[in-house]
Design a protein around this motif. Sequence first.
Motif, PDB file in Angstrom:
ATOM      1  N   GLU A   6       0.830  -1.202   0.000  1.00  0.00           N
ATOM      2  CA  GLU A   6       0.000   0.000   0.000  1.00  0.00           C
ATOM      3  C   GLU A   6       0.862   1.249   0.000  1.00  0.00           C
ATOM      4  N   ASN A   7       1.988   1.192   0.720  1.00  0.00           N
ATOM      5  CA  ASN A   7       2.879   2.353   0.774  1.00  0.00           C
ATOM      6  C   ASN A   7       3.445   2.697  -0.601  1.00  0.00           C
ATOM      7  N   GLU A   8       3.790   1.673  -1.375  1.00  0.00           N
ATOM      8  CA  GLU A   8       4.302   1.910  -2.720  1.00  0.00           C
ATOM      9  C   GLU A   8       3.249   2.595  -3.585  1.00  0.00           C
ATOM     10  N   ALA A   9       2.034   2.080  -3.515  1.00  0.00           N
ATOM     11  CA  ALA A   9       0.947   2.641  -4.319  1.00  0.00           C
ATOM     12  C   ALA A   9       0.688   4.094  -3.942  1.00  0.00           C
ATOM     13  N   PRO A  17       7.734  18.877  -9.678  1.00  0.00           N
ATOM     14  CA  PRO A  17       9.140  18.638  -9.337  1.00  0.00           C
ATOM     15  C   PRO A  17      10.005  18.668 -10.594  1.00  0.00           C
ATOM     16  N   SER A  18      11.304  18.713 -10.407  1.00  0.00           N
ATOM     17  CA  SER A  18      12.225  18.547 -11.540  1.00  0.00           C
ATOM     18  C   SER A  18      12.313  17.054 -11.844  1.00  0.00           C
ATOM     19  N   MET A  19      12.859  16.698 -12.996  1.00  0.00           N
ATOM     20  CA  MET A  19      13.003  15.276 -13.297  1.00  0.00           C
ATOM     21  C   MET A  19      13.968  14.611 -12.330  1.00  0.00           C
ATOM     22  N   ARG A  20      14.942  15.324 -11.821  1.00  0.00           N
ATOM     23  CA  ARG A  20      15.844  14.767 -10.811  1.00  0.00           C
ATOM     24  C   ARG A  20      15.056  14.390  -9.558  1.00  0.00           C
ATOM     25  N   GLN A  21      14.144  15.263  -9.144  1.00  0.00           N
ATOM     26  CA  GLN A  21      13.315  14.971  -7.972  1.00  0.00           C
ATOM     27  C   GLN A  21      12.348  13.818  -8.241  1.00  0.00           C
ATOM     28  N   VAL A  22      11.846  13.728  -9.473  1.00  0.00           N
ATOM     29  CA  VAL A  22      10.970  12.609  -9.845  1.00  0.00           C
ATOM     30  C   VAL A  22      11.739  11.297  -9.742  1.00  0.00           C
ATOM     31  N   LEU A  23      12.956  11.280 -10.256  1.00  0.00           N
ATOM     32  CA  LEU A  23      13.782  10.078 -10.185  1.00  0.00           C
ATOM     33  C   LEU A  23      14.030   9.676  -8.734  1.00  0.00           C
ATOM     34  N   GLU A  24      14.320  10.652  -7.903  1.00  0.00           N
ATOM     35  CA  GLU A  24      14.538  10.361  -6.482  1.00  0.00           C
ATOM     36  C   GLU A  24      13.284   9.765  -5.849  1.00  0.00           C
ATOM     37  N   GLY A  25      12.110  10.277  -6.243  1.00  0.00           N
ATOM     38  CA  GLY A  25      10.857   9.747  -5.732  1.00  0.00           C
ATOM     39  C   GLY A  25      10.643   8.298  -6.150  1.00  0.00           C
ATOM     40  N   LEU A  26      10.993   7.983  -7.386  1.00  0.00           N
ATOM     41  CA  LEU A  26      10.863   6.601  -7.868  1.00  0.00           C
ATOM     42  C   LEU A  26      11.835   5.675  -7.148  1.00  0.00           C
ATOM     43  N   GLU A  27      13.015   6.181  -6.848  1.00  0.00           N
ATOM     44  CA  GLU A  27      13.999   5.363  -6.129  1.00  0.00           C
ATOM     45  C   GLU A  27      13.548   5.087  -4.704  1.00  0.00           C
ATOM     46  N   VAL A  28      12.796   6.011  -4.111  1.00  0.00           N
ATOM     47  CA  VAL A  28      12.202   5.768  -2.791  1.00  0.00           C
ATOM     48  C   VAL A  28      11.204   4.612  -2.886  1.00  0.00           C
ATOM     49  N   ILE A  29      10.358   4.637  -3.928  1.00  0.00           N
ATOM     50  CA  ILE A  29       9.395   3.556  -4.140  1.00  0.00           C
ATOM     51  C   ILE A  29      10.118   2.234  -4.350  1.00  0.00           C
ATOM     52  N   GLU A  30      11.223   2.266  -5.071  1.00  0.00           N
ATOM     53  CA  GLU A  30      12.000   1.055  -5.315  1.00  0.00           C
ATOM     54  C   GLU A  30      12.530   0.487  -3.996  1.00  0.00           C
ATOM     55  N   THR A  31      12.974   1.351  -3.101  1.00  0.00           N
ATOM     56  CA  THR A  31      13.474   0.910  -1.798  1.00  0.00           C
ATOM     57  C   THR A  31      12.359   0.282  -0.968  1.00  0.00           C
ATOM     58  N   ILE A  32      11.187   0.916  -0.985  1.00  0.00           N
ATOM     59  CA  ILE A  32      10.033   0.367  -0.270  1.00  0.00           C
ATOM     60  C   ILE A  32       9.683  -1.013  -0.830  1.00  0.00           C
ATOM     61  N   HIS A  33       9.761  -1.141  -2.150  1.00  0.00           N
ATOM     62  CA  HIS A  33       9.424  -2.413  -2.800  1.00  0.00           C
ATOM     63  C   HIS A  33      10.427  -3.513  -2.403  1.00  0.00           C
TER      64      HIS A  33
END
Length: 339
Positions: free
Chosen positions: A297-300, A319-335
């Motif tokens: 649920e946290n990832e979603a 956000p900037s694309m750099r910030q978007v990438l960082e956000g996706l990497e957070v989701i990857e860590t949660i996953h």
Amino acid sequence: MGLCFSGSSYDHGSKAELSRPLPFSGGQIPKWPELNVFSFEELKSATSNFRSDSLVGEGGFGRIYKGWLDENTLTPAKPGSGVAVAIKMLNPGSLQGFHEWQSEVNILGRLSHPNLVRLLGYCWDENQFLLVYEFMPKGSLDRHLYKRDHRTEPLSWNTRLKIAIGAARGLVFLHANENNVIFRDFKTSNILLDGNYNAKISDFGLAKVWPPEKQLHVTTTVVGTPGYLDPEYFLTGLVDGKSDVYGFGVVLLQIFTGMTAIWPTGESLVLWAKPYLSSTEKLKSIIDGGMEGQYSENEALEAAQLILKCIDDDPKQRPSMRQVLEGLEVIETIHENFI
């Protein structure tokens, strides 16, 4: 290619202007690989005379064929031997296509990144204009989301996240100060996948390089694809990196829902989905059902919040694309912790 919405036309230039040597001709550009110059006869041979069974795609630019070249000499090879390449042929008489052909050569000719499709070379032979790319065996992302046939399995959550991160890295590279490229037509069909589902951005015909001292690029011709256009850009003609961020937000929404950006009724996925993205209770109902049980649920929730930021109507709030990438990497860590 994307569509041109304005009544204004491209400034194509005269034949004399277009026949001047391209910036990379005559030798290798420092830091960037040299592009190969192919003759039309070579590419005709590489595709077995552009046979119909070599046709792998078709768009506004023209047709795309699968061809074969010798791995060492890049000369034509028999089908199934050597290295597979994608050969894009310009529609005869297409002025917009010629402009986009030039843009592809000039931009991809000087850029190299793991998440950009690799341009191997080009052909300018009389009135024949072609581009030669590395072949991407898994095709475009849209074919795996909402154009699937019975032979194509739904992408897993893990694979979709991998694709999103790869595409984001490509845009971060384009937006970097040393490159200053606005892509302007970011969409699922312009994300190609290699054999391991690594994402590579393709189709640079509408891309623009803007001076680093200028934060906004003003254009009299609004170009792009319905469903992915930044509302501010569509209304004012002002475009910058935040316009690509909006397009990325739409693609990210498609990655997790498996839906098209514009429905047959003309309804926008973004407008329809916004209320669901803001509701924890409703969110699960719009995520592609083929991924049930594959995410937390946290990832979603993180993904939904990131999408909402990207598709904000106000570019300054995105956000900037750099910030978007960082956000996706957070989701990857949660996953990674979830599995």
